[in-house]
Design a protein around this motif. Structure first.
Motif, short mmCIF file in Angstrom:
data_model
loop_
_atom_site.label_atom_id
_atom_site.label_comp_id
_atom_site.label_asym_id
_atom_site.label_seq_id
_atom_site.Cartn_x
_atom_site.Cartn_y
_atom_site.Cartn_z
N TYR A 122 86.30 -0.25 5.71
CA TYR A 122 87.31 -1.00 4.95
C TYR A 122 88.13 -1.91 5.86
CZ TYR A 122 91.45 -2.03 2.19
OH TYR A 122 92.47 -2.68 1.55
N LYS A 128 83.69 -5.48 0.46
CA LYS A 128 84.99 -5.47 -0.23
C LYS A 128 84.89 -4.94 -1.65
CE LYS A 128 87.43 -8.98 2.34
NZ LYS A 128 88.21 -10.19 2.29
N PHE A 131 85.38 -1.10 -2.21
CA PHE A 131 86.72 -0.53 -2.01
C PHE A 131 87.73 -0.98 -3.06
CE2 PHE A 131 84.64 -0.33 2.13
CZ PHE A 131 84.78 1.02 2.38
#
Length: 135
Positions: A122, A128, A131
């Protein structure tokens, strides 16, 4: 029938406590086992996603908001929804196995290792989509 759930494949859990959460397939068992005679997968996912971070925040606050709470679980294929995404986490393969679920201490140790790997992923800015919670 083609194998959909390969290690590293991202899926969404459809049933149970973690319904709507994203997971990564660590190990797939297409034929099942003696205890679980149905096709299933060992997965690691995110129970609590990291919070939004802005430029105005300090480094302490950014570190606190970038935390991830993981979970590991054995999930039936019929309770998983495959996505087009994949996550290449090399360190996950050796961390979780079928014997991990027998003792609580082993489970906690593997969760800590998964937490570290996911937080590193992360903070590096890769994957991306994985998360962010589903809308």
């Amino acid at each position: 029938m083609p194998k959909i759930y390969k290690p590293g494949k991202v899926a969404i859990v459809l049933q149970g406590r973690q319904a709507g959460k994203k997971v990564v397939v660590i190990k797939q068992l297409d034929e099942g086992t003696k205890e679980r005679p149905y096709p299933h997968a060992i997965v690691a996912g995110i129970e609590r996603y990291p919070l939004k971070v802005t430029k105005r925040m300090g480094s302490k606050k950014i570190a606190k908001r970038s935390k991830v709470k993981p979970f590991i679980k054995v999930v039936n294929y019929s309770h998983l929804f495959p996505t087009r995404y994949a996550l290449e986490l090399e360190g996950l393969k050796g961390v979780v196995g079928s014997e991990t679920f027998k003792e609580i201490s082993q489970r906690e140790d593997s969760k800590k290792q998964i937490k570290k790997l996911l937080e590193d992923r992360y903070t590096s800015g890769k994957n991306k989509w994985f998360f962010q919670p589903l809308r």
